[in-house]
Scaffold this active site. Structure first.
Site, PDB file in Angstrom:
ATOM      1  N   MET A 106       0.851  -1.190   0.000  1.00 43.91           N
ATOM      2  CA  MET A 106       0.000   0.000   0.000  1.00 43.91           C
ATOM      3  C   MET A 106       0.880   1.232   0.000  1.00 43.91           C
ATOM      4  O   MET A 106       1.806   1.349   0.820  1.00 43.91           O
ATOM      5  CB  MET A 106      -0.923  -0.010   1.223  1.00 43.91           C
ATOM      6  CG  MET A 106      -1.959   1.074   1.218  1.00 43.91           C
ATOM      7  SD  MET A 106      -3.220   0.776  -0.061  1.00 43.91           S
ATOM      8  CE  MET A 106      -4.252   2.234   0.170  1.00 43.91           C
TER       9      MET A 106
ATOM     10  N   HIS B  19       4.054   5.692  -6.923  1.00 37.03           N
ATOM     11  CA  HIS B  19       2.818   6.257  -6.379  1.00 37.03           C
ATOM     12  C   HIS B  19       3.068   7.543  -5.590  1.00 37.03           C
ATOM     13  O   HIS B  19       2.116   8.322  -5.380  1.00 37.03           O
ATOM     14  CB  HIS B  19       2.151   5.260  -5.439  1.00 37.03           C
ATOM     15  CG  HIS B  19       1.221   4.293  -6.097  1.00 37.03           C
ATOM     16  ND1 HIS B  19       0.233   4.663  -6.969  1.00 37.03           N
ATOM     17  CD2 HIS B  19       1.109   2.935  -5.973  1.00 37.03           C
ATOM     18  CE1 HIS B  19      -0.435   3.595  -7.363  1.00 37.03           C
ATOM     19  NE2 HIS B  19       0.073   2.533  -6.778  1.00 37.03           N
TER      20      HIS B  19
ATOM     21  N   HIS C  97       6.938   0.025  -8.047  1.00 33.26           N
ATOM     22  CA  HIS C  97       5.515   0.365  -8.198  1.00 33.26           C
ATOM     23  C   HIS C  97       5.074   1.332  -7.108  1.00 33.26           C
ATOM     24  O   HIS C  97       4.502   2.397  -7.391  1.00 33.26           O
ATOM     25  CB  HIS C  97       4.708  -0.940  -8.144  1.00 33.26           C
ATOM     26  CG  HIS C  97       3.226  -0.789  -8.116  1.00 33.26           C
ATOM     27  ND1 HIS C  97       2.406  -1.312  -9.079  1.00 33.26           N
ATOM     28  CD2 HIS C  97       2.384  -0.202  -7.213  1.00 33.26           C
ATOM     29  CE1 HIS C  97       1.143  -1.043  -8.795  1.00 33.26           C
ATOM     30  NE2 HIS C  97       1.100  -0.378  -7.656  1.00 33.26           N
ATOM     31  N   GLU C  98       5.320   0.957  -5.855  1.00 28.75           N
ATOM     32  CA  GLU C  98       4.834   1.790  -4.747  1.00 28.75           C
ATOM     33  C   GLU C  98       5.547   3.134  -4.698  1.00 28.75           C
ATOM     34  O   GLU C  98       4.921   4.148  -4.378  1.00 28.75           O
ATOM     35  CB  GLU C  98       5.007   1.043  -3.422  1.00 28.75           C
ATOM     36  CG  GLU C  98       4.310  -0.310  -3.351  1.00 28.75           C
ATOM     37  CD  GLU C  98       2.827  -0.252  -3.657  1.00 28.75           C
ATOM     38  OE1 GLU C  98       2.205   0.810  -3.422  1.00 28.75           O
ATOM     39  OE2 GLU C  98       2.284  -1.259  -4.140  1.00 28.75           O
TER      40      GLU C  98
END
Length: 768
Positions: free
Chosen positions: A245, A281, A277-278
């Site tokens: 997350m 973000h 990926h994170e």
């Protein structure tokens, strides 16, 4: 009472300058205190705060004690005058064990307790009273009362006030964490894991730091906007429902990414992809945030694209693109054929509430979205793509933006018609098929569909020796390839576009005879995706050199066998997975994973369990235990001995699966009773029991539970979206007849929780 689009728009029009001052007290073990001061400006009128099922509640508005008509979900704020207001909500709330809210976990290894706020859509209200929507970003100040020996981590360095962030990306984690800390380019950084995983964190700390810094440095080059937050912590947390997350400045990771025992190259590559990926973000999701959930793809498609690309090109994990083509893209093709498919970028009105938004975090937004963005970069060029992205990030920093905002920036950066491209690629569901036909000996490419494609086509001899390749554009007109007359051809050989492939008989025969010997693993990944069936698996898997492709092919085959798409020919699969004498440990591990669920050779499995041959890491050992229990060759006493031998939370789940897998009426009854009778059962334990309950070889034994599952599922799914997903994923993993599926179809004609409905419809659509 999921928040609707209309409610969110009305509240956003009414409010501005929102901020939160939050105090949490997590010293008690039964429940926790949440006291938040919410400050905001309003143009006047009525609105509401969300707060989920408070055990006790005390509210003041502008210093005056009020008793709102609280319904367990919303706190009305009626008759507000224009101007600034301050609302204080002091509540006691429950900890959760389902990963949606302030999750509590006690480590069976050492008895230590950990708490973590695992938030997301419609979940922040389980931690504190808030305006729980994306476009009311706010700075958050946090204080935490906790055991003084604990580490407490959140979005701001040493709990500093955050910049404006969406409240669903707030987090706090606390417990006796083991930490590795350092500073890079002036930013404090850290990796953290439970104390009982200290050895694993120390083992991997060097690589985790190297990957973090490589990704950070890469983003510093390609993004004009600097890293937006004052620190960067990454935490392996217990029982997270997601893989990870992207909380600003404090990313949480599923502990499966810090495995005990053997760490394979696939483990390391996947973890690097998730780290990349994170981190991406921090810009796409956290710095610039969608207005509403129809643009969730702007977060996830972009991060998924960056995750695989940056892992491959900057973090040094060659093969990341191979893993996407083989393990992720097939699921996106499958999802795009279901009734639940949707455009990568749907209209806002097609996501009428947050529940509908939850269902869009799927293989369309991730897998297809990644593939579509890769096609966009191939089509418009990376330089223009990044120029448009940077303009978008610069223009909307710490604010909210829409697809239209991104298209404006990309259109301005490119001479191509990006809006026209988006109309067919982003606004339409479905995908094209690229076919190879022949005009005489000359290969001809045609497109069934409406989208322009740019991709590499490669040519091979009949024995799959490479001859050449080139980048081509394919639209409505057939494309002849006369220079490759008499040769096998593979369109989209490097996976640049998102389209199914249909090879001509000559090319298909060459693939069937020689796929494993084709030298380029990326082309092999494309072909495994296009051509996989049981015959190809039997012929080519034993010679496939890539563990990534072996695992992906076996995972797809298992999915198809369980749903009746392929015959349950487990002996054929087991024969393809033979590992005796395999010199490559990575291949042996991948093959052993398939062997563990397909073989019926209990004597061989017993020998493996006793230490013969390939050493078993905890994952493989529990797979072998599961299969032996399923075959009736491991009793309760032996499973308990394995549980004690392991001694970890993972071992507790492995034992639960094995006990449920035993082929006895008593084992099935006990598993079902725990799944449906324990109101506090965790998501992970529910799934572990379901994995053992359903077995291909136990149809008669589990048949009585098919109807029971359909009847119990709606009530179970109403516990929350994470539990609903667990219930949906626990659909009977068996080939089922039309008559056996009829109760599911009947239930779908009634009222079902949105998440469960989506899983059941997808299950029906995946079956022949």
């Amino acid at each position: 009472m999921s928040l609707t689009l209309d409610e969110a728009r009305a509240r956003a029009a009414l409010l501005s300058e929102v901020s939160y001052d939050l105090a949490l007290d997590v010293t008690a073990t039964e429940d926790f205190r949440s006291r938040v001061t919410v400050r905001f400006r309003t143009s006047g009128g009525s609105t509401f705060l969300e707060l989920h099922r408070a055990l006790s509640l005390h509210v003041t508005i502008d210093g005056e004690v009020v008793t709102p008509a609280y319904d367990g979900r919303r706190i009305p704020l009626d008759g507000l005058t224009a101007g600034r207001h301050e609302v204080v909500v002091d509540a006691r709330l429950r900890y959760v064990t389902d990963g949606e809210g302030l999750h509590t976990f006690t480590d069976p290894v050492d008895g230590e307790r950990y708490v973590g706020a695992y938030l997301g859509l419609d979940i922040t209200q389980r931690l504190f009273a808030c305006f729980d929507q994306l476009d009311l970003k706010a700075p958050i100040t946090l204080s935490v009362a906790a055991d003084p020996a604990w580490t407490v981590l959140s979005n701001g360095h040493e709990l500093a006030t955050t910049p404006p962030i969406p409240c669903d990306l707030f987090t706090v984690v606390a417990g006796p964490y083991h930490s590795v800390r350092w500073e890079h380019r002036g930013v404090p950084m850290g990796w953290h894991a439970r104390r009982s995983l200290a050895a694993e964190l120390d083992r991997d700390a060097g690589e985790l730091r190297r990957v973090t810094e490589a990704c950070f440095d890469h983003y510093a080059v390609i993004f004009d906007e600097p890293f937006p937050f004052d620190s960067y912590d990454q935490v392996f947390v217990p029982e997270l429902n997601w893989g990870a997350m992207e909380n600003p400045g404090c990313v949480t990771f599923n502990e499966s990414m810090l495995p005990r025992g053997r760490v394979t190259d696939d483990d390391r590559r996947h973890r690097a992809m998730v780290i990349a990926h994170e981190m991406s973000h921090m810009w796409f999701a956290n710095l610039v945030t969608p207005v509403w959930w129809e643009d969730a793809w702007l977060n996830e498609s972009f991060a998924e694209y960056m995750g695989f690309e940056v892992a491959e090109t900057a973090a040094g994990f060659t093969g990341a693109r191979v893993s996407f083509e083989a393990a992720f893209k097939p699921g996106a093709y499958r999802a795009d054929l279901r009734r639940s498919t949707h455009p990568v970028a749907p209209a806002a009105e097609d996501v009428p509430d947050v529940d509908a938004g939850t269902n869009n975090f799927d293989s369309i937004s991730y897998g297809k979205g990644n593939a579509v963005l890769r096609q966009l970069v191939t089509w418009m060029g990376e330089r223009d793509f990044l120029a448009g992205v940077n303009e978008h990030l610069n223009r909307h920093r710490f604010a909210n933006a829409t697809l239209e905002d991104l298209l404006s920036a990309l259109d301005a950066a490119s001479p191509r018609d990006v809006r026209g491209w988006a109309g067919v690629w982003l606004r339409r569901s479905g995908h094209d098929t690229i076919r190879v036909t022949r005009r005489g000996d000359v290969p001809v490419l045609t497109r069934d569909g409406v989208r322009p494609h740019r991709f590499t086509v490669a040519a091979y001899t009949a024995s799959l020796e490479p001859v050449g390749s080139r980048l081509v554009d394919l639209a409505g007109e057939p494309l002849e390839l006369p220079e490759w007359a008499g040769l096998a051809v593979v369109p989209n050989a490097y996976g640049e576009t998102f389209a199914r492939l249909e090879l001509d008989p000559f090319s298909r025969a060459a693939v069937s005879d020689g796929l494993a010997g084709l030298p380029d693993p990326l082309v092999r990944a494309v072909l495994w995706t296009a051509a996989l069936d049981l015959s190809l698996l039997a012929r080519q898997l034993p010679g496939e050199p890539s563990p990534t492709l072996i695992t992906a092919a076996l995972d797809r085959t298992r999915h198809d066998v369980r749903r009746g798409v392929l015959p349950p020919a487990l002996d054929v699969i087991a024969a393809a997975c033979a590992i005796d004498g395999e010199p490559d440990e990575q291949r042996a591990v991948a093959l052993a994973g398939g062997l563990a669920w397909s073989t019926s050779d209990t004597a061989m499995l017993r020998r493996r369990l006793a230490g013969e041959g390939l050493p078993l890491d905890p994952r493989l050992r529990w797979a072998v235990v599961h299969r032996l229990a399923e075959l009736g060759d491991l009793d309760e006493k032996e499973i308990e001995a394995e549980r004690r031998r392991d001694g970890t939370a993972t071992g507790e789940l492995g034992a639960a699966t094995a006990l449920a897998a035993r082929p006895t009426a008593e084992a099935k009854s006990a598993a079902w009773a725990e799944m449906t009778g324990d109101p506090d059962i965790s998501v992970r334990r529910f799934r572990a029991l379901a994995d053992g309950l359903w077995s291909l070889s136990q149809r008669d034994l589990v048949a009585p539970y098919l109807t029971a599952y359909v009847e119990a599922a709606p009530s179970l799914a109403r516990r929350g979206s994470a539990f609903a997903a667990a219930v949906g994923r626990s659909f009977p993993a068996l080939p089922l007849t039309a008559a056996e599926l009829e109760p599911v179809r009947a239930a779908l004609r009634g009222d079902l929780p949105a998440v469960l409905r989506r899983f059941w419809e997808d299950e029906l659509d995946d079956r022949p």
